[in-house]
Design a protein around this motif. Sequence first.
Motif, PDB file in Angstrom:
ATOM      1  N   GLN A 126       0.814  -1.211   0.003  1.00  0.00           N
ATOM      2  CA  GLN A 126      -0.010  -0.089   0.051  1.00  0.00           C
ATOM      3  C   GLN A 126       0.963   1.243   0.030  1.00  0.00           C
ATOM      4  OE1 GLN A 126      -3.664  -0.187   2.625  1.00  0.00           O
ATOM      5  NE2 GLN A 126      -2.668  -2.383   3.250  1.00  0.00           N
ATOM      6  N   ASP A 127       1.427   1.533  -1.117  1.00  0.00           N
ATOM      7  CA  ASP A 127       2.575   2.447  -1.265  1.00  0.00           C
ATOM      8  C   ASP A 127       2.381   3.923  -0.733  1.00  0.00           C
ATOM      9  OD1 ASP A 127       4.333   0.819  -2.393  1.00  0.00           O
ATOM     10  OD2 ASP A 127       4.012   1.441  -4.434  1.00  0.00           O
ATOM     11  N   ASP A 128       1.178   4.291  -1.009  1.00  0.00           N
ATOM     12  CA  ASP A 128       0.527   5.665  -0.450  1.00  0.00           C
ATOM     13  C   ASP A 128       0.430   5.809   1.012  1.00  0.00           C
ATOM     14  OD1 ASP A 128      -0.443   8.376  -0.951  1.00  0.00           O
ATOM     15  OD2 ASP A 128      -2.166   7.679  -0.047  1.00  0.00           O
ATOM     16  N   LEU A 129      -0.111   4.631   1.687  1.00  0.00           N
ATOM     17  CA  LEU A 129      -0.048   4.721   3.211  1.00  0.00           C
ATOM     18  C   LEU A 129       1.355   4.638   3.594  1.00  0.00           C
ATOM     19  CD1 LEU A 129      -3.086   2.681   4.121  1.00  0.00           C
ATOM     20  CD2 LEU A 129      -2.974   5.199   3.965  1.00  0.00           C
ATOM     21  N   ALA A 151       6.246   6.532   6.383  1.00  0.00           N
ATOM     22  CA  ALA A 151       7.785   6.983   6.225  1.00  0.00           C
ATOM     23  C   ALA A 151       7.823   8.460   6.593  1.00  0.00           C
ATOM     24  CB  ALA A 151       8.340   6.551   5.039  1.00  0.00           C
ATOM     25  N   ARG A 152       7.089   9.158   5.948  1.00  0.00           N
ATOM     26  CA  ARG A 152       7.266  10.832   6.220  1.00  0.00           C
ATOM     27  C   ARG A 152       6.791  11.227   7.936  1.00  0.00           C
ATOM     28  NH1 ARG A 152       4.423  10.925   0.890  1.00  0.00           N
ATOM     29  NH2 ARG A 152       5.982  11.388  -0.378  1.00  0.00           N
ATOM     30  N   ILE A 162       9.813   1.885   4.411  1.00  0.00           N
ATOM     31  CA  ILE A 162      10.359   1.771   2.915  1.00  0.00           C
ATOM     32  C   ILE A 162      10.502   0.513   2.504  1.00  0.00           C
ATOM     33  CG2 ILE A 162      12.369   2.458   1.763  1.00  0.00           C
ATOM     34  CD1 ILE A 162      12.638   5.128   3.264  1.00  0.00           C
ATOM     35  N   ASP A 163      10.955  -0.588   3.638  1.00  0.00           N
ATOM     36  CA  ASP A 163      11.314  -1.848   2.974  1.00  0.00           C
ATOM     37  C   ASP A 163       9.805  -2.485   2.640  1.00  0.00           C
ATOM     38  OD1 ASP A 163      13.910  -1.584   3.074  1.00  0.00           O
ATOM     39  OD2 ASP A 163      14.108  -2.467   5.324  1.00  0.00           O
ATOM     40  N   GLY A 199       8.869  -0.961  -7.208  1.00  0.00           N
ATOM     41  CA  GLY A 199       9.000   0.054  -8.022  1.00  0.00           C
ATOM     42  C   GLY A 199       9.075   1.716  -7.205  1.00  0.00           C
ATOM     43  N   GLN A 200       8.217   1.617  -6.061  1.00  0.00           N
ATOM     44  CA  GLN A 200       8.412   2.829  -5.452  1.00  0.00           C
ATOM     45  C   GLN A 200       9.756   2.983  -4.385  1.00  0.00           C
ATOM     46  OE1 GLN A 200       4.984   4.828  -3.599  1.00  0.00           O
ATOM     47  NE2 GLN A 200       5.651   4.487  -1.565  1.00  0.00           N
TER      48      GLN A 200
END
Length: 661
Positions: free
Chosen positions: A315-318, A323-324, A339-340, A345-346
Amino acid sequence: MRRAAMAFARRRRGARRWWVAGAGILFAAQLLAPPARAGGDDDFMAAREAFRTGNRARLEQLAGRLKDHLLYPYVAYYRMRMGLEQATPSEIRTFIDTYRDSQVSQRLQADWLRWLGERGRWELFRQEYARYEGDEVDLQCYALQAAALVQGFEALREAKPLWFTAREMPDACIPVFEGMVSGGILTEEDIWTRMRLALAAGKTALASAIGAYLPEGQAISAKALQAVADQPERHVQQRGDRTASRADRELTLFALQRLARINPAHAASYWERLQSQFPAEDRHFLWGRLARAAALAHKPEALDYFRRAGDLEGQDDLLAWKARAALRAEDWRTVLEAIDRMSPGQRQQAAWLYWRARALKRLGQGAEAAATLARVASDHGFYGLLAAEELGGVAATAAPVHRPTEAEVAAVGRLPAIRRALALLRLEQRIDGTREWNYAIRGFDDRQLLAAAELARRHKQWERAISTAERTRELHDFSLRYLMPYRETLKSVAQAMGLDEAWVYGLIHQESRFVPNARSSAGAVGLMQLMPATARWVAQQLGIKSYRRTMVEQIETNLTMGMYYLKHVYERLEGQPVLASAAYNAGPRRAQSWRDVQPMEGAVYAETIPFNETRGYVQKVMANTQYYAALLGRGGPPLRQRLGTIPARGASERSMPEGEP
């Protein structure tokens, strides 16, 4: 504070004196006259207008006079497009083959495919689509319809990636989606998933339309969804405990997401009481959405909400917002963990490679951190510069420079498509000119790209020069990527305003790419993209009594007013260029609100800006500034030092008076 205020007043009076002294030069000058038109240009523009208004007789009258004009392929396109219904396949294919080197060839081909698809001419559609190189979504859906007639429902499996989006899809995709439901390719869960995407984007009408694919009795009306959108807390209070059906649960989940946009903690308090009545997957889903809302608002509870959301893998957006949030909390272990869990791709994007390396370094894994930074350092953007500095290296401006030869520039200049693009740009037909240019250079190697960029520079097509030079992969010329037009005027105004010339160039590079008559969809104008309200406010501050909107279209005026406002927000925000850049794009109040209760690294502030546009804007402006400083021969501090430390919120924060933009 009083001394600072007096100093600011003196600088303002100085700026005003400079303005008044130069007023005769700045306001007496008229807008730059457009270049003289070549023979037949007026006829071409008239033919274009005839096409736009559907005046076929006038178009035919003009076409005869334009046979030898450089832009005749466009006239031929206008004629063919207006007569598409009467044209034979042979005539259309002849046009496509004749003008293969122009974007009008692909444009007519797309128009024809669309016409064939709308009328169900599938055999001819299949033949022509096999020759087509575009990727428009509606044509993809027509192609899937054509394939399904031969292969059955199985052909529609390729369309599944088109389904999962919060965007409204073209009408051509409706039969495809209906076929996917009938063929069992789209499940009920797939339908609810896309409804959630639409609701997260606030598109209640679209969500209701998506729900129409559900079995009878399960859909949610647009009226019910809009009522929840308008009064989410009322729904939670009155109907939040209704969980008998999927529709009931989804309405409550939507209401809490809407409420979280205003107050994440308030929404979380409701969810604490209600979550036990919901399935585990719903609990994890909503904690993820609440966590995202809290992270966007820079709330410290965001990381706790993310922990409750469970496994977010893929769930890349979450994960990006997790991470932020961890970056702001200086929780490097959570930064690394988030990040891991991202998709490959992201995870390979420069930003996340950089922050992963920083996390590894803070956690004592220096060798792996250095290896990761080395991968990023070859990138020429914001994070490539930071990575190179982290490794103690030289910024990317040290990359080899390739200067195109006169023969290479001349060869590109002889290409008919390039000549057409320049002619269109000269006539201020920027959309068609840009399309023609991009079509012409689509297969160029690095040498040809740099030759084309140099040609565009010589024709003062700054935006085309920069964009073309940016496409190179191995051979680079940073003087073409970072052009410095209007140097004399810009340098003079920047010195008068006490601003760093490299920073101003970096900002204009991002704002308008030096297109003097650039206009945004929001109404921003000119090199520094001044909004009308901002321009009026600056005019008042400078004592311009006869200000007119057209004044800001003049290059000198636009630069002066834009830099005055930039200096204003720079001083308001404690001389911090990252804050001032964010303020120039999103407004000073927002830039202030994104600060933290403790001092923060400038790179962390930039990465955690909640607006995608502003985040990218600030990073690009600051990276641009580094390149311009190097090209101006000034050197200056490393990027990380230039980004500096963002002071804590409230430490020396100045309120914004009413009426300031």
